[in-house]
Design an enzyme around this catalytic site. Sequence first.
Site, PDB file in Angstrom:
ATOM      1  N   LYS A 161       0.817  -1.214   0.000  1.00 49.50           N
ATOM      2  CA  LYS A 161       0.000   0.000   0.000  1.00 49.50           C
ATOM      3  C   LYS A 161       0.852   1.267   0.000  1.00 49.50           C
ATOM      4  O   LYS A 161       0.501   2.247  -0.624  1.00 49.50           O
ATOM      5  CB  LYS A 161      -0.976   0.005   1.171  1.00 49.50           C
ATOM      6  CG  LYS A 161      -0.341   0.155   2.525  1.00 49.50           C
ATOM      7  CD  LYS A 161      -1.408   0.017   3.603  1.00 49.50           C
ATOM      8  CE  LYS A 161      -0.807  -0.282   4.931  1.00 49.50           C
ATOM      9  NZ  LYS A 161      -0.056   0.842   5.519  1.00 49.50           N
ATOM     10  N   THR A 162       1.998   1.217   0.679  1.00 49.92           N
ATOM     11  CA  THR A 162       2.851   2.402   0.670  1.00 49.92           C
ATOM     12  C   THR A 162       3.347   2.662  -0.744  1.00 49.92           C
ATOM     13  O   THR A 162       3.430   3.803  -1.197  1.00 49.92           O
ATOM     14  CB  THR A 162       4.046   2.210   1.613  1.00 49.92           C
ATOM     15  OG1 THR A 162       3.561   1.684   2.839  1.00 49.92           O
ATOM     16  CG2 THR A 162       4.743   3.521   1.878  1.00 49.92           C
ATOM     17  N   ASP A 203      -3.293   7.306   5.066  1.00 54.09           N
ATOM     18  CA  ASP A 203      -2.783   5.951   5.269  1.00 54.09           C
ATOM     19  C   ASP A 203      -3.273   5.430   6.621  1.00 54.09           C
ATOM     20  O   ASP A 203      -3.664   6.219   7.476  1.00 54.09           O
ATOM     21  CB  ASP A 203      -1.244   6.009   5.251  1.00 54.09           C
ATOM     22  CG  ASP A 203      -0.648   4.627   5.073  1.00 54.09           C
ATOM     23  OD1 ASP A 203      -1.398   3.661   4.862  1.00 54.09           O
ATOM     24  OD2 ASP A 203       0.600   4.519   5.136  1.00 54.09           O
ATOM     25  N   GLU A 204      -3.236   4.141   6.829  1.00 55.06           N
ATOM     26  CA  GLU A 204      -3.678   3.536   8.100  1.00 55.06           C
ATOM     27  C   GLU A 204      -5.047   4.072   8.502  1.00 55.06           C
ATOM     28  O   GLU A 204      -5.298   4.409   9.657  1.00 55.06           O
ATOM     29  CB  GLU A 204      -2.658   3.817   9.224  1.00 55.06           C
ATOM     30  CG  GLU A 204      -1.239   3.437   8.907  1.00 55.06           C
ATOM     31  CD  GLU A 204      -0.978   1.937   9.001  1.00 55.06           C
ATOM     32  OE1 GLU A 204      -1.935   1.152   9.188  1.00 55.06           O
ATOM     33  OE2 GLU A 204       0.203   1.544   8.876  1.00 55.06           O
ATOM     34  N   GLN A 218      -6.457  -4.824  10.551  1.00 51.42           N
ATOM     35  CA  GLN A 218      -5.330  -4.300  11.308  1.00 51.42           C
ATOM     36  C   GLN A 218      -5.716  -3.127  12.203  1.00 51.42           C
ATOM     37  O   GLN A 218      -4.868  -2.350  12.634  1.00 51.42           O
ATOM     38  CB  GLN A 218      -4.213  -3.866  10.357  1.00 51.42           C
ATOM     39  CG  GLN A 218      -3.580  -5.034   9.630  1.00 51.42           C
ATOM     40  CD  GLN A 218      -2.385  -4.603   8.810  1.00 51.42           C
ATOM     41  OE1 GLN A 218      -1.368  -4.175   9.341  1.00 51.42           O
ATOM     42  NE2 GLN A 218      -2.513  -4.691   7.501  1.00 51.42           N
ATOM     43  N   ARG A 241       3.987  -9.227  10.283  1.00 49.33           N
ATOM     44  CA  ARG A 241       5.216  -8.432  10.211  1.00 49.33           C
ATOM     45  C   ARG A 241       6.357  -9.248   9.649  1.00 49.33           C
ATOM     46  O   ARG A 241       7.366  -8.719   9.188  1.00 49.33           O
ATOM     47  CB  ARG A 241       5.654  -7.918  11.597  1.00 49.33           C
ATOM     48  CG  ARG A 241       4.734  -6.950  12.317  1.00 49.33           C
ATOM     49  CD  ARG A 241       4.282  -5.832  11.477  1.00 49.33           C
ATOM     50  NE  ARG A 241       2.989  -6.165  10.859  1.00 49.33           N
ATOM     51  CZ  ARG A 241       2.474  -5.503   9.838  1.00 49.33           C
ATOM     52  NH1 ARG A 241       3.111  -4.500   9.321  1.00 49.33           N
ATOM     53  NH2 ARG A 241       1.303  -5.863   9.316  1.00 49.33           N
TER      54      ARG A 241
END
Length: 736
Positions: A32-33, A219-220, A250, A603
């Site tokens: 996504k980044t 984002d997030e 998340q 992660r």
Amino acid sequence: MSIYDTLNDMQQQAVFRTEGPLLILAGAGSGKTRVLTHRIAYLIEEKGINPWNIMAITFTNKAAGEMKERVNNIVGFGSDQIWVSTFHSTCVRILRRYIDRLGYSNNFTIYDTDDQKSVMKDVCKRLNIDTKIYKERNILSQISKAKDEFISPEQFAMINQNDFSKKRIIEAYKSYQEQLKNNNALDFDDLIVKTVELFQNNPDILESYQDRFKYIMVDEYQDTNTVQFKFISLLAKKHRNLCVVGDDDQSIYKFRGANIKNILNFEEVFSDTFVIKLEQNYRSTQNILNAANEVIKHNTERKDKKLWTDHKEGDKIFFRYLDTAQEEAAMAATEIKKYVEKEGHTYRDCACLYRTNAQSRLLEEVFMKNNIPYKIVGGINFYQRKEIKDVLAYLKTVDNGMDDLAVKRIINIPKRGIGAATIDKIQTYADYNGYSFYDSIRQEECLNAIGRSESKVRKFAGFIQMLRTKRNLISVSELIEEIIEDTGYVSELRAENTDEAEERILNIEELISKAVDYQEKAEEPTLSGFLEEVALVADIDSLDADSDYVVLMTIHSAKGLEFPNVFLCGMEDGLFPSYMTITADDPLEIEEERRLCYVAITRAMEQLHISCAKQRMIRGETQYNKMSRFLKEIPLELLDTGKQIEKMEKSKIVKPTQTSAAKPIFKSKAFETKQFKVNKEANLEYTNGDRVKHIKFGEGTVVDITEGGRDYEVTVNFDKAGVKKMFASFAKLKKV
DNA sequence: CCATCCACGTTTTTT
DNA sequence: ACGTGGATGG
């Protein structure tokens, strides 16, 4: 061949659809980044959008920095014009300019959790609230919840008018806000709340920002709360080019007001929303991904999606159930050593993740004993340390005389003989006359009423005034130097001659370096600017990729990061999921913990180690825990449980004994890699007569070196700064 | 006004 | 186990 060809179909769609509301549901590790950075590049390069018109909001400053850098690498120029920062920093930037419209002054201070507590304590005292019944923390958390929902004190009073149990909270909220305003201070929540208020009350300001930020990305997104959503919807209302990226699986900040409904309901608020799902994972092996999918499957409240990867199966997930927490930590150390020394990886490829900060202790201890370089992220933040807060309180006092909290903090530090009685007298005068605390001690009338300590207070006020006259003439770092020298703060610590005091001195040195760093980086360095930067940094922001160390942190802190080799420790029922959530009535709380587990597992890129212990000390009490229920959700065939093989290997790892584990070694310091800590360097790289360089004082000649206790004391004649005496271990002198 | 001692609660996570 | 905060005595 363009840069966009490296993206998959879905990613490309996300990049190319620049107009209108867009919701990107991006699974863990789905790039996504990358999508966000490419999207920014696309806007600028292909659509000819002025970088000036773009805003991107990230969760941490570190993420913001990385995004800036990545955009900078693909976009030719102008990337510095884009606003990339966190909600909090963004709002501060706006408020610094316009908050006077809300009756605050533009050099407001930002209060952290400790400051909030002090204010609340004061409020309770004024209102005669029994803090045995209503705990400060508890009141504050209720206030914070209200602010997250954009509920003002007045609205809060209205909503709860019939709820007798809320009566005192209502009063406290009101009084707390008044107090903050008197101090010209905002707490973290206020930063967002006040910005939204500003927009609502000043359409002209709102419109100017709407026209500036024609393209907004968040984002997030799953971790935004109601006010934050309000903030971005206001901004995006006019041009409606709002792109949010998130993953409902998340969402782990519900306790902080994050509203999962923001993601589930985005489509309702922005009716013509286009939804894109990114389901291909580029991060983890098949096994790791399978484990994550199996775990998260047990949640009921989620948007359906299935992550897949074309990566190979990879190693099985290493799992061990140890007898004690000490053994668990030793196991992690063994495995990390093996991984680095035998398999040729680096320490920074490894991360140890845990549920609670307290768990870092044991790991820290084993790592230290085994010379494994490590760095703890989180826990007590650098800027929350006493000595740092003291120095900052001086700076705040110089910067903003309305911050009563800061003034009261340092008026008797170091001891000046100004005690509680005197402070009370001044406060009474201040309250009565409507002056700030600092302004009061500049009034003759007030000073005369003080009595015995009058001259001491006068001296203090004089000192601050002297600093104020200098503040625009000298740099922030020089100002700090001046403060610690004139107050004798550091020399007092030095006289203590303990490890702890030395540590504090180091921290202050570190603060000075940060000030120097700030002065060099900032376009227009100011005292307010420095204080602001310092107020909004998270620990995670200081992680630097160049140094080689194992990172230790909570799973919360690990959000958004990835590591080749992850150690997930303390997988026990009662710890993870936490006891609180197991006993809670609300089954959704367990779901949040499960999402946390999902975050932890995802992660890992190549290897995942999971462990738990039968026995563990928690709060001085030995607990016996069962293995985590989340573990049981991972199919056995994905696990490598080691069986008996492990017992044959005689481990050379030094593990802490029960007794040594109980002893604190060092206070944890978030900013240092401990393995390399040297109290006394065996050989200094310079001797008498050598030319050396100091970070602040520049170049000079070594005049004298004397052996003193734990360290060498070096005297240097600096070309510009004159003669200075300093301890070798933290002067960081470089031979030139 | 300050230093010292004891009792208490705290911990789940943080911008 | 740890730090904090209140009480006490110098």
